[in-house]
Design an enzyme around this catalytic site. Sequence first.
Site, mmCIF file in Angstrom:
data_model
loop_
_atom_site.group_PDB
_atom_site.id
_atom_site.type_symbol
_atom_site.label_atom_id
_atom_site.label_comp_id
_atom_site.label_asym_id
_atom_site.label_seq_id
_atom_site.Cartn_x
_atom_site.Cartn_y
_atom_site.Cartn_z
ATOM 1 C CD GLU A 147 -28.549 15.383 -31.865
ATOM 2 O OE1 GLU A 147 -27.715 14.939 -31.052
ATOM 3 O OE2 GLU A 147 -28.385 16.441 -32.502
ATOM 4 C CB CYS A 197 -13.407 24.695 -29.362
ATOM 5 S SG CYS A 197 -12.781 24.629 -27.658
ATOM 6 C CB CYS A 200 -7.510 30.347 -29.677
ATOM 7 S SG CYS A 200 -7.489 28.790 -28.737
ATOM 8 C CB CYS A 257 -12.343 31.122 -30.705
ATOM 9 S SG CYS A 257 -13.616 30.621 -29.520
ATOM 10 C CB CYS A 289 -11.582 31.203 -23.628
ATOM 11 S SG CYS A 289 -11.091 29.469 -23.483
#
Length: 353
Positions: free
Chosen positions: A40, A195, A202, A205, A211
């Site tokens: 991270e 995305c 899309c 997706c 959306c």
Amino acid sequence: MTVDTRNAFATDLLAWFDRHGRHDLPWQHPRDAYRVWLSEVMLQQTQVTTVIPYFLRFVGTLPTLRDLAAADEDTVLALWSGLGYYRRARFLHRAAQICVEQHQGELPRDFDALAALPGIGRSTAGAILAQAHGLRFPILDGNVKRVLTRYHGIHGHPGQSAVEKVLWQHADAHTPDERVADYTQAIMDLGATLCVRSRPLCSGCPLAAGCVAHRDGLTAQLPSAKPSKAIPTRSTVMLVLRDANKRVLLERRGPQGVWSGLWSLPEATDHDGAWRAAQQLARIDDAQALAPFIHVFSHYRLQVEPLLFDDATAHRAIADNPSLRWCDTGEIAALGLPAPVRSLLQSLQGIMQ
DNA sequence: AAGCCGGGGTA
DNA sequence: TACCCAGGCTT
């Protein structure tokens, strides 16, 4: 009513993740808190493909939190060299030592204690608790911001505090009670693979039906771009002092400013200053201008004019200065150097042997 | 709220 | 060239 029907966002995303998500990233196997934390931090403002080789080298050398805490800072910085944002490495090192001293050698599982560690903010703390321990905490990184600004049709730059506040609320609302580790990975994977910033995919997706940006044809406008401003150009002269054995004089940079704590070349503001500085450091008789180059930071450009002083003879005085050292090729390879300085020295070695 | 902090990828 | 990226800390 089940959790699934209340939270179609998470359900649809998780179903997509099971089939199309990334399941083979190095920090997923094994997925312990130390490896999740390290990944991270490395991934802050840094892309996955860049991080992977650094991550593998780092955990290969320092496999546990206690190994990291016991390492000296030069080792940590050398492992970080080339990755950028070097403060992350020092925070990581210091946080490991705090964990040994105050948390029995482990990362705390308490959010506030975790977020109190240097280099761990709200999003990174949430990611560690969710991924390593399955605890329900939201994250809000660049991927999530992109997904949520589009899904909810939120205008305004995501770095703006008012926009960020709204995004955190949505991030929290979408986070499910079950499978939090997978959900956290899933929403990042969606942002990283479908995305994406430009030309999002899309058609594949799982969230397209709900959306707003997809519905209104705004995917190219969202997230809103950051207002641009002109950035200044600064200049510096880098001194390449090389002795008869082709060793180069390196200087450890101070605690403030860019590349702090890294080993770099001595610098001056202009050629006159460079001569004066070089004469302070060694006996030299001539200088050769090397090809200038420009290094670009996010907030300014740095024009670098390298000046080569060959066959320099070290003054005895600088042998006692711990922030100065003559280094051969092997020693340079083992130290933390800024990427452009390492590149400069390598090109010098290639051309002039 | 804005500035600072790297380096690499991308259009 | 300009912008962005698995952000956080300082002022």
